[in-house]
Design a protein around this motif. Structure first.
Motif, PDB file in Angstrom:
ATOM      1  N   PHE A  78       0.831  -1.208   0.000  1.00  0.00           N
ATOM      2  CA  PHE A  78       0.000   0.000   0.000  1.00  0.00           C
ATOM      3  C   PHE A  78       0.866   1.259   0.000  1.00  0.00           C
ATOM      4  O   PHE A  78       0.519   2.254  -0.633  1.00  0.00           O
ATOM      5  CB  PHE A  78      -0.910   0.027   1.240  1.00  0.00           C
ATOM      6  N   ILE A  79       1.943   1.208   0.765  1.00  0.00           N
ATOM      7  CA  ILE A  79       2.794   2.391   0.909  1.00  0.00           C
ATOM      8  C   ILE A  79       4.264   1.978   0.881  1.00  0.00           C
ATOM      9  O   ILE A  79       4.600   0.823   1.125  1.00  0.00           O
ATOM     10  CB  ILE A  79       2.531   3.141   2.243  1.00  0.00           C
ATOM     11  N   ARG A  80       5.096   2.951   0.580  1.00  0.00           N
ATOM     12  CA  ARG A  80       6.539   2.781   0.714  1.00  0.00           C
ATOM     13  C   ARG A  80       7.102   4.091   1.250  1.00  0.00           C
ATOM     14  O   ARG A  80       6.626   5.169   0.889  1.00  0.00           O
ATOM     15  CB  ARG A  80       7.179   2.478  -0.638  1.00  0.00           C
ATOM     16  N   TYR A 124       5.697   9.335   2.706  1.00  0.00           N
ATOM     17  CA  TYR A 124       5.405   8.070   2.037  1.00  0.00           C
ATOM     18  C   TYR A 124       4.889   8.217   0.615  1.00  0.00           C
ATOM     19  O   TYR A 124       4.201   9.191   0.288  1.00  0.00           O
ATOM     20  CB  TYR A 124       4.355   7.287   2.855  1.00  0.00           C
ATOM     21  N   ASN A 125       5.195   7.216  -0.194  1.00  0.00           N
ATOM     22  CA  ASN A 125       4.512   7.009  -1.469  1.00  0.00           C
ATOM     23  C   ASN A 125       3.269   6.178  -1.208  1.00  0.00           C
ATOM     24  O   ASN A 125       3.316   5.249  -0.397  1.00  0.00           O
ATOM     25  CB  ASN A 125       5.399   6.194  -2.422  1.00  0.00           C
ATOM     26  N   PHE A 126       2.190   6.501  -1.912  1.00  0.00           N
ATOM     27  CA  PHE A 126       1.039   5.608  -1.932  1.00  0.00           C
ATOM     28  C   PHE A 126       1.106   4.827  -3.228  1.00  0.00           C
ATOM     29  O   PHE A 126       1.128   5.415  -4.306  1.00  0.00           O
ATOM     30  CB  PHE A 126      -0.273   6.394  -1.868  1.00  0.00           C
ATOM     31  N   LEU A 127       1.161   3.504  -3.131  1.00  0.00           N
ATOM     32  CA  LEU A 127       1.181   2.666  -4.322  1.00  0.00           C
ATOM     33  C   LEU A 127      -0.250   2.445  -4.803  1.00  0.00           C
ATOM     34  O   LEU A 127      -1.191   2.832  -4.112  1.00  0.00           O
ATOM     35  CB  LEU A 127       1.885   1.345  -3.977  1.00  0.00           C
ATOM     36  N   PRO A 128      -0.423   1.835  -5.971  1.00  0.00           N
ATOM     37  CA  PRO A 128      -1.786   1.755  -6.539  1.00  0.00           C
ATOM     38  C   PRO A 128      -2.857   1.259  -5.574  1.00  0.00           C
ATOM     39  O   PRO A 128      -3.914   1.881  -5.451  1.00  0.00           O
ATOM     40  CB  PRO A 128      -1.607   0.791  -7.716  1.00  0.00           C
ATOM     41  N   GLY A 153      -2.862   1.161  -2.320  1.00  0.00           N
ATOM     42  CA  GLY A 153      -3.021   2.085  -1.199  1.00  0.00           C
ATOM     43  C   GLY A 153      -3.765   3.340  -1.619  1.00  0.00           C
ATOM     44  O   GLY A 153      -4.619   3.849  -0.890  1.00  0.00           O
ATOM     45  N   PHE A 154      -3.435   3.803  -2.801  1.00  0.00           N
ATOM     46  CA  PHE A 154      -4.089   5.004  -3.295  1.00  0.00           C
ATOM     47  C   PHE A 154      -5.572   4.749  -3.563  1.00  0.00           C
ATOM     48  O   PHE A 154      -6.409   5.618  -3.352  1.00  0.00           O
ATOM     49  CB  PHE A 154      -3.380   5.488  -4.570  1.00  0.00           C
ATOM     50  N   ARG A 155      -5.877   3.546  -4.000  1.00  0.00           N
ATOM     51  CA  ARG A 155      -7.288   3.187  -4.219  1.00  0.00           C
ATOM     52  C   ARG A 155      -8.082   3.308  -2.919  1.00  0.00           C
ATOM     53  O   ARG A 155      -9.174   3.879  -2.897  1.00  0.00           O
ATOM     54  CB  ARG A 155      -7.401   1.749  -4.715  1.00  0.00           C
ATOM     55  N   SER A 156      -7.513   2.743  -1.833  1.00  0.00           N
ATOM     56  CA  SER A 156      -8.213   2.815  -0.547  1.00  0.00           C
ATOM     57  C   SER A 156      -8.344   4.251  -0.081  1.00  0.00           C
ATOM     58  O   SER A 156      -9.381   4.669   0.434  1.00  0.00           O
ATOM     59  CB  SER A 156      -7.431   2.043   0.507  1.00  0.00           C
ATOM     60  N   LEU A 157      -7.263   4.984  -0.258  1.00  0.00           N
ATOM     61  CA  LEU A 157      -7.279   6.387   0.150  1.00  0.00           C
ATOM     62  C   LEU A 157      -8.384   7.145  -0.588  1.00  0.00           C
ATOM     63  O   LEU A 157      -9.118   7.932   0.001  1.00  0.00           O
ATOM     64  CB  LEU A 157      -5.912   6.996  -0.163  1.00  0.00           C
ATOM     65  N   LYS A 158      -8.508   6.874  -1.881  1.00  0.00           N
ATOM     66  CA  LYS A 158      -9.536   7.554  -2.671  1.00  0.00           C
ATOM     67  C   LYS A 158     -10.935   7.140  -2.245  1.00  0.00           C
ATOM     68  O   LYS A 158     -11.866   7.937  -2.295  1.00  0.00           O
ATOM     69  CB  LYS A 158      -9.319   7.277  -4.169  1.00  0.00           C
ATOM     70  N   LYS A 159     -11.063   5.890  -1.809  1.00  0.00           N
ATOM     71  CA  LYS A 159     -12.366   5.444  -1.312  1.00  0.00           C
ATOM     72  C   LYS A 159     -12.772   6.284  -0.100  1.00  0.00           C
ATOM     73  O   LYS A 159     -13.911   6.720   0.024  1.00  0.00           O
ATOM     74  CB  LYS A 159     -12.299   3.969  -0.898  1.00  0.00           C
ATOM     75  N   ILE A 160     -11.816   6.463   0.787  1.00  0.00           N
ATOM     76  CA  ILE A 160     -12.096   7.248   1.986  1.00  0.00           C
ATOM     77  C   ILE A 160     -12.393   8.694   1.592  1.00  0.00           C
ATOM     78  O   ILE A 160     -13.380   9.279   2.039  1.00  0.00           O
ATOM     79  CB  ILE A 160     -10.907   7.170   2.974  1.00  0.00           C
ATOM     80  N   GLU A 161     -11.543   9.243   0.742  1.00  0.00           N
ATOM     81  CA  GLU A 161     -11.756  10.618   0.265  1.00  0.00           C
ATOM     82  C   GLU A 161     -13.154  10.791  -0.316  1.00  0.00           C
ATOM     83  O   GLU A 161     -13.826  11.784  -0.055  1.00  0.00           O
ATOM     84  CB  GLU A 161     -10.751  10.950  -0.847  1.00  0.00           C
ATOM     85  N   ASN A 162     -13.565   9.819  -1.107  1.00  0.00           N
ATOM     86  CA  ASN A 162     -14.850   9.967  -1.785  1.00  0.00           C
ATOM     87  C   ASN A 162     -16.019   9.915  -0.822  1.00  0.00           C
ATOM     88  O   ASN A 162     -17.017  10.602  -1.019  1.00  0.00           O
ATOM     89  CB  ASN A 162     -15.000   8.921  -2.884  1.00  0.00           C
ATOM     90  N   ILE A 163     -15.884   9.118   0.226  1.00  0.00           N
ATOM     91  CA  ILE A 163     -16.941   9.103   1.239  1.00  0.00           C
ATOM     92  C   ILE A 163     -16.984  10.463   1.931  1.00  0.00           C
ATOM     93  O   ILE A 163     -18.049  11.051   2.130  1.00  0.00           O
ATOM     94  CB  ILE A 163     -16.704   7.969   2.254  1.00  0.00           C
ATOM     95  N   VAL A 164     -15.807  10.974   2.264  1.00  0.00           N
ATOM     96  CA  VAL A 164     -15.734  12.295   2.896  1.00  0.00           C
ATOM     97  C   VAL A 164     -16.335  13.349   1.972  1.00  0.00           C
ATOM     98  O   VAL A 164     -17.170  14.159   2.377  1.00  0.00           O
ATOM     99  CB  VAL A 164     -14.261  12.648   3.215  1.00  0.00           C
ATOM    100  N   ARG A 165     -15.952  13.298   0.703  1.00  0.00           N
ATOM    101  CA  ARG A 165     -16.407  14.289  -0.279  1.00  0.00           C
ATOM    102  C   ARG A 165     -17.916  14.236  -0.440  1.00  0.00           C
ATOM    103  O   ARG A 165     -18.600  15.265  -0.414  1.00  0.00           O
ATOM    104  CB  ARG A 165     -15.699  14.025  -1.610  1.00  0.00           C
ATOM    105  N   THR A 166     -18.424  13.023  -0.572  1.00  0.00           N
ATOM    106  CA  THR A 166     -19.863  12.861  -0.769  1.00  0.00           C
ATOM    107  C   THR A 166     -20.646  13.473   0.389  1.00  0.00           C
ATOM    108  O   THR A 166     -21.618  14.205   0.188  1.00  0.00           O
ATOM    109  CB  THR A 166     -20.216  11.356  -0.874  1.00  0.00           C
TER     110      THR A 166
END
Length: 569
Positions: A31-33, A40-44, A46-59
RNA sequence: CGGGGCGUAGCUCAGCCUGGUAGAGCACCGGCUUCGGGAGCCGGGGGUCGCAGGUUCAAAUCCUGUCGCCCCGACCA
């Protein structure tokens, strides 16, 4: 996503740099390095999960009528000077100069920027209320970054700011955000608790923290199951549940207690219960005035309460050499009797008969000390942390305690920033007034770490359905089934996010990897399908295996999904 | 900023004390076998031993400096 086309570098072993579970699993799961300490880098995945959280927050923020913007990470010093925070903010604020030698900083938060924006563009009460937010990286140059995403220097935060015309407006905005936060964390599929919290440096009277419940949390929460009261123990009024048995006052008696330093040692040595011992802590206020704090041996000092009592003056614990100088005895043998400094006694000592105090002489304690007789404190106040056995400040039922990870914090700012920065609007009567502000933060990347802390087992992560990077892992175990797997993959993509393990790997490797990254459902295409024509669905969380004929697959998946979403089992 | 620990292959680590010119497992590449819970055998690629000085005939190893990373430094008198 086909795994042969994906970038998912999993690790078989725990990286040596990681200490806590979420850090280990996020590294191992690809997920990260780490790039640098706390960065940290977010790898694919990890970034997917992060975006899921972001999108719930955004919505949910959008639903509440908040408007998304994006503010710069690099901020000019001038704005920070206006609020005085260029000086007040410590080394956490990373400062630097541009080529023209102008001062800048990396934004640890955005009150100055947003207040500047709004003061320039908003003139009238008619434009209020206004809630603006962003989801963006923040930088805080932490003294000691650690625990991976939990305490990173650069991290993703959702920060929102409300502008209202009056206190009632702020009250409404605050309540709206409180409810929005409840929805956000619920929609993330997390077990969480909102608690009353202390406002810290930001000031204001009320604030609430949103805590993801996890054993490994750094904060302790006091919760009343009877009336719903909940607060961070930093703030919880300590109300002693036990009634002291009355007993006649006994004469003070000096006893020899060689080599015992901790309250526990004293209790053991004297054969008395720990609560019968008291401990005396020495603090130095504003680097000059020593004060003594007297607590029961089984209680802990609450420095947030102490800070309030001292009116916000800075203080610290005294060093051993200072104590020796001031009192002439070592820590462990200190007591309130005869001290030439201000003595603050904790409330729990009131009407407590015949307790033990240090004698302010090495190797000696006094038995049978009594408040008012043996010594008279200058102040008696609640200065300890609430503890098991204490009562709810609202309904007086016993409190329970649990650990949590702070993922959200909402504050009423009032006019702290708008006054300092002359951010005003004209009210109905044409009168100029400062905006009444609130600010509302969510540590988005920390939510990911907290999710892992709350949802894992010895095999790896167990994502809640809502924020899983993929919902379904399709595992094909036989080369002979590749075509079948491909067809199934295409079919599932119509309704789900699917990670298809089409690698030429051994079954064990595939199972281990999928368990590690925590995708909620695994569909296994293997001998069970070849022999019985049934697909095997494994529920990551429970380990149970459910079998379905291909024609019933979606129907079965939907049922399991509903169960996962609703039961939270 | 103090105290402690660690930097050797992509990862986890051994070698360092007692200097003699670098190893294991996993990962990677090729081959054969294997195939429902991190395979086996054979062959191969890969390391300026964090960096910079110094000592020495010779330094991963000893000395000095430096950088990076991790832990502790509010569990308490």
């Amino acid at each position: 996503m086909r795994m042969t086309r994906y970038f998912l570098p999993t690790l078989r072993e725990d990286p040596s740099e990681a200490e806590i579970i979420s850090h280990k699993l996020l590294l191992r799961g690809g997920f990260i390095r780490k790039v640098a300490s706390g960065i940290y880098n977010f790898l694919p995945i990890g970034f997917r999960s992060l975006k899921k959280i972001e999108n719930i927050v955004r919505t949910e923020m959008d639903r509440a009528g908040a408007l998304e913007i994006l503010m710069p990470m690099v901020q000019p010093a001038e704005l920070w000077m206006e609020t005085g925070r260029w000086q007040a903010y410590g080394k956490e604020l990373l400062r630097f100069k541009d080529r023209k030698e102008h001062d800048f900083c990396l934004g640890p938060t955005h009150e100055e920027i947003i207040t500047d924006l709004v003061r320039k563009e908003v003139r009238s009460y008619r434009d209020l209320p206004l809630i603006l937010y962003q989801i963006a990286p923040k930088f805080r140059d932490e003294i000691r970054p650690r625990f991976g995403l939990m305490r990173a220097r650069e991290f993703i935060m959702k920060d929102a700011y409300s502008f209202d015309a009056d206190e009632e407006g702020l009250e409404k905005s605050y309540k709206l955000m409180y409810e929005t936060y409840q929805r956000i964390f619920k929609n993330c599929g997390l077990k969480f608790q909102a608690v009353e919290a202390h406002t810290g440096a930001i000031g204001g009277d009320v604030s609430h923290e949103f805590m993801v419940l996890a054993e490994t949390g750094e904060d302790t929460l006091a919760i009343c199951e009877a009336c719903g009261y909940a607060s961070n123990v930093e703030l919880t009024p300590a109300i002693l549940g036990e009634k002291y048995q009355e007993e006649p006052k006994k004469p003070l008696e000096k006893v020899y207690t060689p080599g015992v330093r901790s309250a526990k040692d004293v209790a053991d040595y004297l054969g008395l219960p720990l609560p019968k011992i008291t401990k005396t802590l020495i603090y130095i206020v504003e680097e000059k005035e020593p004060i003594a704090v007297v607590l029961r041996g089984d209680h802990e000092a609450n420095e947030v309460k102490l800070e309030k009592l001292l009116g916000g003056r800075p203080f610290r614990m005294a060093r051993e050499d200072e104590i020796l100088n001031l009192i002439g005895a070592h820590p462990g043998f200190l007591g309130p009797k005869g001290l030439k400094m201000k003595v603050i006694a904790d409330k729990a000592l009131e009407s407590y008969p015949n307790f033990v105090i240090g004698a302010n002489e090495d190797e000696y304690h006094y038995l049978n000390a009594n408040l008012g007789d043996t010594f008279t404190p200058d102040i008696i106040a609640d200065i300890r942390k609430a503890a098991p056995g204490d009562l709810c400040p609202k309904c007086k039922k016993p409190l329970s305690f649990t650990k949590g990870i702070e993922v959200g914090h909402i504050f009423k700012l009032g006019t702290k920033y708008s006054s300092a920065m002359k951010a005003t609007f004209l009210d109905k009567n044409g009168k100029e007034k400062p905006f009444i502000m609130g600010c509302y933060g969510i540590g988005v990347s920390r939510v990911l770490a907290a999710t892992v802390e709350q949802n894992h087992d010895e095999k790896g992560i167990i994502f809640p359905w809502q924020i899983a990077p993929f919902q379904i892992a399709l595992i094909s175990l036989e080369k002979a089934l590749n075509e079948e797997g491909e067809r199934l993959y295409q079919r599932l993509l119509a309704r789900y996010e699917v990670l298809f393990d089409d690698r030429d790997e051994r079954p064990g490797v595939k199972f281990k990897d999928m368990d590690l990254v925590g995708i909620p459902l695994q569909i296994i295409l293997g001998k069970n399908y070849q022999e019985k024509g049934e697909l095997e669905i494994k529920v990551r969380k429970t380990g149970e295996r459910i079998y379905a004929k291909p024609e019933n697959l979606e129907e079965t998946l939907e049922k399991i999904k509903e169960r996962l979403l609703n039961e939270n089992f």
